[in-house]
Design a protein around this motif. Structure first.
Motif, PDB file in Angstrom:
ATOM      1  N   PHE A  95       1.009  -1.133   0.376  1.00 35.23           N
ATOM      2  CA  PHE A  95      -0.087   0.219  -0.353  1.00 35.23           C
ATOM      3  C   PHE A  95       0.814   1.168   0.313  1.00 35.23           C
ATOM      4  O   PHE A  95       1.541   1.300   0.611  1.00 35.23           O
ATOM      5  N   THR A  96       0.635   1.586  -1.133  1.00 32.94           N
ATOM      6  CA  THR A  96       1.033   3.760  -0.628  1.00 32.94           C
ATOM      7  C   THR A  96       0.163   4.169  -0.659  1.00 32.94           C
ATOM      8  O   THR A  96      -0.863   4.461  -1.800  1.00 32.94           O
ATOM      9  N   PRO A  97      -0.340   5.403  -0.085  1.00 32.18           N
ATOM     10  CA  PRO A  97      -0.862   6.902   0.459  1.00 32.18           C
ATOM     11  C   PRO A  97      -1.306   7.410  -0.488  1.00 32.18           C
ATOM     12  O   PRO A  97      -0.180   7.772  -1.123  1.00 32.18           O
ATOM     13  N   TYR A  98      -2.382   7.974  -0.790  1.00 35.10           N
ATOM     14  CA  TYR A  98      -1.924   9.285  -1.913  1.00 35.10           C
ATOM     15  C   TYR A  98      -0.872  10.575  -1.264  1.00 35.10           C
ATOM     16  O   TYR A  98      -0.589  10.863  -0.648  1.00 35.10           O
ATOM     17  N   ASN A  99      -0.392  11.136  -2.273  1.00 38.30           N
ATOM     18  CA  ASN A  99       0.377  11.608  -2.677  1.00 38.30           C
ATOM     19  C   ASN A  99      -0.624  13.435  -2.530  1.00 38.30           C
ATOM     20  O   ASN A  99      -0.702  13.388  -3.977  1.00 38.30           O
ATOM     21  N   LYS A 100      -0.596  14.179  -1.764  1.00 36.85           N
ATOM     22  CA  LYS A 100      -1.409  15.418  -2.151  1.00 36.85           C
ATOM     23  C   LYS A 100       0.214  16.348  -2.461  1.00 36.85           C
ATOM     24  O   LYS A 100      -0.395  17.369  -3.192  1.00 36.85           O
ATOM     25  N   THR A 101       1.394  16.153  -2.830  1.00 36.72           N
ATOM     26  CA  THR A 101       1.875  16.868  -3.461  1.00 36.72           C
ATOM     27  C   THR A 101       1.740  16.946  -5.063  1.00 36.72           C
ATOM     28  O   THR A 101       1.293  17.713  -5.556  1.00 36.72           O
TER      29      THR A 101
END
Length: 373
Positions: A95-101
């Motif tokens: 799992f890789t989280p959403y990247n806001k940047t």
């Protein structure tokens, strides 16, 4: 629905005793709008709604057991595997989280081939879905589409082995449609003797070991080579082999229509394209009519099955039904248009079965119009 003969006919059947029918084919169990797919609970829901043919999408595990999953690598969206750290660590892609940047969506990829059967037996199924904006595993897992529900996914529905699915459906007295899912890992698997051909044979062998008569089985595959293999090596089962055809998603429809001639010549009896391949809108009247694909398949004497009804969510929410209605989207006005589509498929295209995520819709139409067999 708009007032008219079809609506009147359907209303006249409201008090009929509905019977199971092979024209109503479960998709992932047949109760997929409300129950985790490919589970005992889903199969029972679809059966109660009259599905006469039950589906199991067949994939293999790390230890070469066959289980029911819609895709080899969908465990991250259809089970709680990411919430089990010891197993999540074995996933093809953690799992890789959403990247806001960067705006990159949350991702993960967990395959049945990452795990042994005993490991899969510890998992719980859930409604298919994920949250692409998730920053935690909990948020990622909680992604059920709004037109479905988690109401009946509160327990722990187990992943079914192919043999367990066969036992359940056999006791129910229904027919089978196992789909050999296209592997998402290189074949032969892990450089062993488990080739695509061995995999195709393995699925049929499980039915033979269970003593299931070939006439009760509709083996399916998107891979033409699988169907050709069955035609050569398992002719009794291949009499009802189904070639799933999505080729026009990747090339011109004209090529897909032309390919039907080759399929028929090679001995394929049943072709199964998605709903939009079979219908279009009449340019003058705007009515739903059979497509060139549908007409050519019938000219060649081929039977047609189609997929998948009740998979598009709402029809009148501005989406015009999405993918499954894209060839007739401009003619979609209300939720009742699902019956307009079914009516053309039955009476003009002449399909022998319709896959659905909510089997009662197809069952109701089939009973009302005498398509009970």
């Amino acid at each position: 629905m708009e007032d008219g003969p079809l609506k009147k006919k359907l209303q006249s059947c409201s008090e009929m005793e509905m019977k199971p029918t092979a024209w109503s084919i479960s998709h992932r169990g047949g109760g997929t709008l409300q129950f985790p797919e490919e589970t005992y609970e889903n199969i029972m829901a679809g059966t109660r709604m009259g599905a006469g043919i039950q589906e199991c999408d067949v994939v293999f595990t790390k230890d070469l057991a066959l289980v029911c999953r819609h895709a080899q690598c969908d465990l991250h969206t259809t089970t709680n595997v990411l919430a089990v750290p010891a197993l999540a660590a074995k996933c093809t892609t953690p799992f890789t989280p959403y990247n806001k940047t960067s705006g990159a969506a949350a991702t993960a990829k967990c395959c049945t081939s990452d795990f042994t059967l005993p490991e899969l037996n510890t998992l719980c199924s859930k409604m298919d879905g994920f949250n692409p904006n998730a920053t935690t595993v909990k948020e990622y897992i909680d992604g059920t589409p709004g037109y479905r529900t988690d109401l009946y996914a509160k327990g722990c529905s187990k992943i079914l082995e192919l043999r367990e699915y066969i036992e359940i459906v056999d006791k129910l007295g229904l027919k089978f449609t196992p789909e050999l899912k296209t592997p998402e890992v290189p074949m032969p698997f892990q450089n062993t003797a488990y080739t695509q051909e061995v995999y195709a044979q393995h699925m049929i062998d499980v039915f033979k070991t269970a003593g299931i008569a070939p006439e009760r089985v509709y083996p399916q595959s998107f891979l033409y080579a699988d169907v050709l293999y069955w035609l050569k090596h398992e002719p009794k089962f291949a009499k009802q082999a189904v070639l799933l055809d999505e080729s026009a998603d990747f090339g011109p429809m004209e090529d897909s229509v032309a390919n039907l001639t080759m399929y028929a010549k090679d001995g394929v009896k049943i072709v199964a394209p998605p709903l939009p391949y079979l219908v279009e809108l009449d340019k003058k009247t705007g009515e739903i009519v059979p497509s060139a694909y549908a007409k050519r398949a019938k000219e060649l004497g081929m039977d047609i099955i189609t997929w998948s009804l009740e998979r598009s969510g709402w029809l009148a929410d501005g989406s015009k039904g999405g993918y499954y209605y894209e060839s007739i989207g401009e003619g979609i006005k209300s939720e009742g248009d699902v019956f307009r589509l079914l009516h053309v498929l039955a009476q003009q295209v002449g399909v022998i079965g319709v896959f659905s995520d909510w089997s009662s819709t197809v069952t109701y139409y089939a009973n009302c119009f005498g398509l009970v067999f």
